[in-house]
Structure formats: structure tokens, C-alpha cells
Design an enzyme around this catalytic site. Sequence first.
Site, PDB file in Angstrom:
ATOM      1  N   ASP A  30       3.572  19.047  -2.834  1.00  0.00           N
ATOM      2  CA  ASP A  30       2.609  18.116  -3.631  1.00  0.00           C
ATOM      3  C   ASP A  30       2.389  18.558  -4.925  1.00  0.00           C
ATOM      4  O   ASP A  30       2.247  19.783  -5.012  1.00  0.00           O
ATOM      5  CB  ASP A  30       1.502  17.215  -3.189  1.00  0.00           C
ATOM      6  CG  ASP A  30       1.154  16.759  -4.260  1.00  0.00           C
ATOM      7  OD1 ASP A  30       0.327  15.756  -3.585  1.00  0.00           O
ATOM      8  OD2 ASP A  30       2.335  15.461  -5.040  1.00  0.00           O
ATOM      9  N   ASP A  34      -0.919  13.254  -5.522  1.00  0.00           N
ATOM     10  CA  ASP A  34      -0.496  12.051  -4.581  1.00  0.00           C
ATOM     11  C   ASP A  34      -0.644  11.792  -3.428  1.00  0.00           C
ATOM     12  O   ASP A  34      -0.571  11.081  -2.813  1.00  0.00           O
ATOM     13  CB  ASP A  34       0.468  10.746  -5.257  1.00  0.00           C
ATOM     14  CG  ASP A  34       1.635  11.722  -4.790  1.00  0.00           C
ATOM     15  OD1 ASP A  34       3.135  11.014  -5.225  1.00  0.00           O
ATOM     16  OD2 ASP A  34       2.250  12.874  -4.107  1.00  0.00           O
ATOM     17  N   ASP A  38       7.449  16.893  -3.764  1.00  0.00           N
ATOM     18  CA  ASP A  38       8.020  16.130  -4.563  1.00  0.00           C
ATOM     19  C   ASP A  38       8.851  17.175  -4.386  1.00  0.00           C
ATOM     20  O   ASP A  38       8.744  18.238  -4.387  1.00  0.00           O
ATOM     21  CB  ASP A  38       6.914  15.454  -5.507  1.00  0.00           C
ATOM     22  CG  ASP A  38       5.683  15.874  -6.664  1.00  0.00           C
ATOM     23  OD1 ASP A  38       5.152  16.137  -6.379  1.00  0.00           O
ATOM     24  OD2 ASP A  38       6.769  17.740  -6.409  1.00  0.00           O
ATOM     25  N   ASP A 211      23.075  10.243   8.201  1.00  0.00           N
ATOM     26  CA  ASP A 211      22.588   9.781   9.029  1.00  0.00           C
ATOM     27  C   ASP A 211      23.352   8.891   9.757  1.00  0.00           C
ATOM     28  O   ASP A 211      23.855   8.023  10.106  1.00  0.00           O
ATOM     29  CB  ASP A 211      20.980   8.828   8.642  1.00  0.00           C
ATOM     30  CG  ASP A 211      20.262   8.570   9.412  1.00  0.00           C
ATOM     31  OD1 ASP A 211      19.358   9.819   9.973  1.00  0.00           O
ATOM     32  OD2 ASP A 211      20.445   7.034   9.886  1.00  0.00           O
ATOM     33  N   GLU A 266      25.166  13.362  11.973  1.00  0.00           N
ATOM     34  CA  GLU A 266      23.912  13.076  12.936  1.00  0.00           C
ATOM     35  C   GLU A 266      24.716  12.486  13.991  1.00  0.00           C
ATOM     36  O   GLU A 266      24.413  11.888  13.489  1.00  0.00           O
ATOM     37  CB  GLU A 266      22.751  12.735  12.068  1.00  0.00           C
ATOM     38  CG  GLU A 266      21.328  12.499  13.507  1.00  0.00           C
ATOM     39  CD  GLU A 266      20.984  11.877  12.990  1.00  0.00           C
ATOM     40  OE1 GLU A 266      20.811  11.035  12.447  1.00  0.00           O
ATOM     41  OE2 GLU A 266      20.021  11.765  13.802  1.00  0.00           O
TER      42      GLU A 266
END
Length: 520
Positions: A30, A34, A38, A211, A266
Site C-alpha cells: 500500500d 488505505d 496498489d 480466469d 485457468e
Amino acid sequence: MSPTSGGPTTRRRWWRETVVYQIYPRSFLDTDADGVGDLRGIGHRIDHLADLGVGALWLSPIYRSPMTDFGYDVSDHCDVDPLFGDLAEFDRLLGRAHDRGLRVLLDWVPNHTSVEHAWFRESRSSRSSPKRNWYVWRDPAADGGPPNNWVAAFDPDSPAWTYDGRTGQYYLHLFLPEQPDLNWANPEVESAQHDVLRFWLDRGVDGFRADVVHLIGKDPALPDEPPERASQSRVGYHHEPRTHPLLRRIRGVLDAYPGDRAIVGEINLHDSSAIAEYHGEGDELHLAFNFALLRAGWNARRWRTAITEVVEAYEPVGAWPTWVLSNHDEPRHVTRYGSVARARAAAVALLSLPGTPFLYAGEELGLSDAAIPPHLRVDPGGREGCRAPIPWERGPDHGWPAEPWLPWPPSAGALSAEAQRGDPTSTLELYRHLLRVRRSSEALRAGTFAWRDAPPDVLAFDRGAEDDRRAVLVNFAASPRSVAMPGAWEIDASSRRKREGQAFGGAVSAEEGLVLRPSR
Ligand code: TEU
């Protein structure tokens, strides 16, 4: 065991030789306090990644999302969720990665979107919506219930259908009700998803992890499951011929771009021969995940069976294996095997097998799953333990500017990157050494494979490429084993970092992995 076809004559393709590193962005680092990782945080650690020696990064979803499935419920495929930054931040990260010789794969989620996606909001607005057929809508069954007996992946007690009262129909969702399945039989859906790929390929992305891409082809009749499978999610065995032409056209989108863009699918099937089919004639997926090793546990016989199955299934069709021990969906292998020593020995095999290895962020630090108290359990699949934040520094905040969204993994200080960097006995330095050994050896990167005789609880195999040879021995036993090795061999790498550079005398320590090379 016949050697694989992966010998030096195989055309050199980056995705056959590089090691890919999966980043779960919300847990990596981070920078805006927050508590969630990121894109800028990934950029701050690009040296860690380049110095580790991996060649490509796979970022789990960074797109706009309500985060019901933590990003795998996409509400805008062509924008970055503000949690992670913005498109300009992504472009900066991509540039930094490319400057350090790292390719970047994004996680493309083709099978479903979020219910918040503009496509689904339009589709559900009315039966006459121009996007009604972008999703899988069906009338209720005669009894008013769901159209068939399919169940949802995260909750097999729930149907894979949700009733929409406004239009009096059900929509299909193989995962959460918040993740409606797209209708890939509709050419408009296919075209729109191809445009998503082009949006990121135009920005310079090197490829995608796709995915549950095996789910996109479906029989429009959506027949009931047979009774013996009525309570199982389709994810583990949906093997639909209609997917292959879709994959060939997806591959065509990538092949239209320069720079050897690649896609790894996947494919959550349990049958390696079935997974190998998604390679097509070399015109579908470049790579497909195979979870056989991830599912094998700490057991030499099961590893040998899994590896044999994969190599024998892939070699005849020219498919290139992949190997993975951990990811964001499964408990980390330190936790599964019960010790870092075992995980380090397993890494020796992972990074020496024929095919492309995938690392999961934090495994190079020997992290285990974090303990997650009930009030912090937020994932529909209960997968928080393996998604704990990565500790970078020894101090109590471990390099994060605010308390992270999940608890730290055990021993976060002692296992932090800072604590391990430069310590030759650390797991981090072991991974860096194993990656160096792999890079230095044509045999390990692209050579043939053959089993070697050894005691039953020792996994032993040879790799070879022209004049380069390596032997790999992994002792799964809790006591030493002797392995007869005719000829003179020296230790190139040891998971215990002992005896490296010395002559191999025939003994493999308890739960030790070794890479041997002919003595120089
Ligand atoms: O996972 C598909 C999948 O099979 C997993 O959901 C698995 O069944 C489950 O996690 C068992 O632990 C992909 C993504 O990797 C996963 O994170 C997503 O939740 C899922 O698809 C839906 O997009």
C-alpha cells in the site's frame, strides 16, 4: 519415461522459459495509506522482483469492481479501480516493469462480470433490452424453480441461478449471484471481450491470465447434471467443445500483435489430458494452469504420479506444462506441507521441472497463511489466509503506511524481505539462487526430462540439453536417503544451502532438495 519434446530444438518462446510471478495487488504494498495494496506499491518493489530473477508478472484483477469477489467481479474491464490507482499509474508501472525486463500479464475475467457492469444493468432492464442475450437468461422451470440443477461454486447448496422478478426470468451465475455469466454464444459478447483484450494489448500489456476460461463455451440446452454430480460446481469438470473455437479466435486477437503476446488459461479440470486439449493445435492457449502438483500434498509418490500424468499428457500434443504450488485461491504450501523446510525442498523441483513455473507473491519469503479472526473474514471462498499482506520491513508496520486490510502472516518481521535479503540461508536467497541456476542451465529451462531410479520417497529426475545436464533429487522423508549417482556430480543448489559447490557424496538430507551438475 520418454524424454519430453522440450529439447533445445523447440522454438524459443519467452513464455516457455521465463518464471512468472503472481501478484495479488491488494496485498502486495500500500502507498496511499488505505490499508490496501496498489499499483504504485508494486512499482516501489520492482527491484525486489527484478532482483529475484523472475521474467514476468501476473497481476490479479485491478479493474473497477464492487469487490464482492475481490476483483473477479468486474464492473469496467477498461479502467483501473481507484483502490489500485488509475490508468496513468498502470502505464507508469508497465513502463517500469518493461525497463527492468519484466513482462506484465493482466488477469482477464471472460466468463462473467459484476452485476454492476453496465452490460448487465442494461441486460436486466427488460426482456427486450438489446443486451438481454449478452447474459444467460431462462424462464423458470415448470415448478417455478431454477431452469436446471446446476449449483454455484462458492455455495453448492445454492443454485447457479438467481430469479429476477422484474423480468420474470432467472440468470445463470456459476459463481456468486453478483457474477452473472456472459453468453459467449452471442457474437456481440465475443466481440466486446475481444475489444477488452485489444484495449490492454494496445497499452503494451504482454498477455493475460484468463480466469476459468474453460467455462465460456456452453451447451445452449444447459442440461441438468446427472444425479451423481448434482451437488458439485461445474468449475472442476466443465469440458465443453464449444470453448475451443472461441479460444482460437481469442488467440487470433493476440497473434495480431507483435511481441509474442501470450495467454495462460485457468483450466480447473482434474484431468491433465483434458487440460492439454486447450493447447489446441498450438492455436489456442499458449499455456494452461495445471493444479495436479498443487493438489499432490507432501508425498513423493503423488508428486511422481502428477508429474508423469502431466508430462505424458502434454508431450504428445506439443503442449508446454505449467507448475504451481500456491496462488490466491489455496492455502500457501508452507501451511499445507507443515514446514518451510519442505516448501524449500519443493521449490527445488518447482523450478527444475520441464515447463513454466508460476510463483505466488510471498512464497519466496517462505510465508505461511495468516490466522484470520471471524470478524475479518470477508471472502466468499474463505481464502483470506493466503491473501495476507506481504511484509517488506522488520518493523511493526513492515513497510506499510497504515494497518493492512488483513492480519500479517506469522513471523512477519523475521520473514520480511528486509530480514532475508543478503542472508545466504534465507528462503529469499534460496529462490534467487534457484532462479540463477535455472537461468544458467539450458537443460532446466528447455531440456528433456526423464525419471531417475531412487528410493521411493525421493523424487529424482534428469534434465538434459546437448552438453548441459542436471539431476534433481528431492527427499520427502524426515530422515536422510542415499541415492546412487554413477559418475562425478557436484551440488549446484541445496534447499538447505549446504554443500553447494561440493562433490555430491550420495546422501540427501531429510526434506532436502538438490540440483546436481556433472563435476567440473
Ligand atoms: O477461481 C476459479 C476457482 O475454481 C476457484 O474459485 C476455486 O474453485 C476456489 O477458489 C476454491 O478454493 C477463479 C479465481 O482464481 C478466483 O479467485 C475467483 O473467485 C473465481 O475464478 C471466480 O472468478
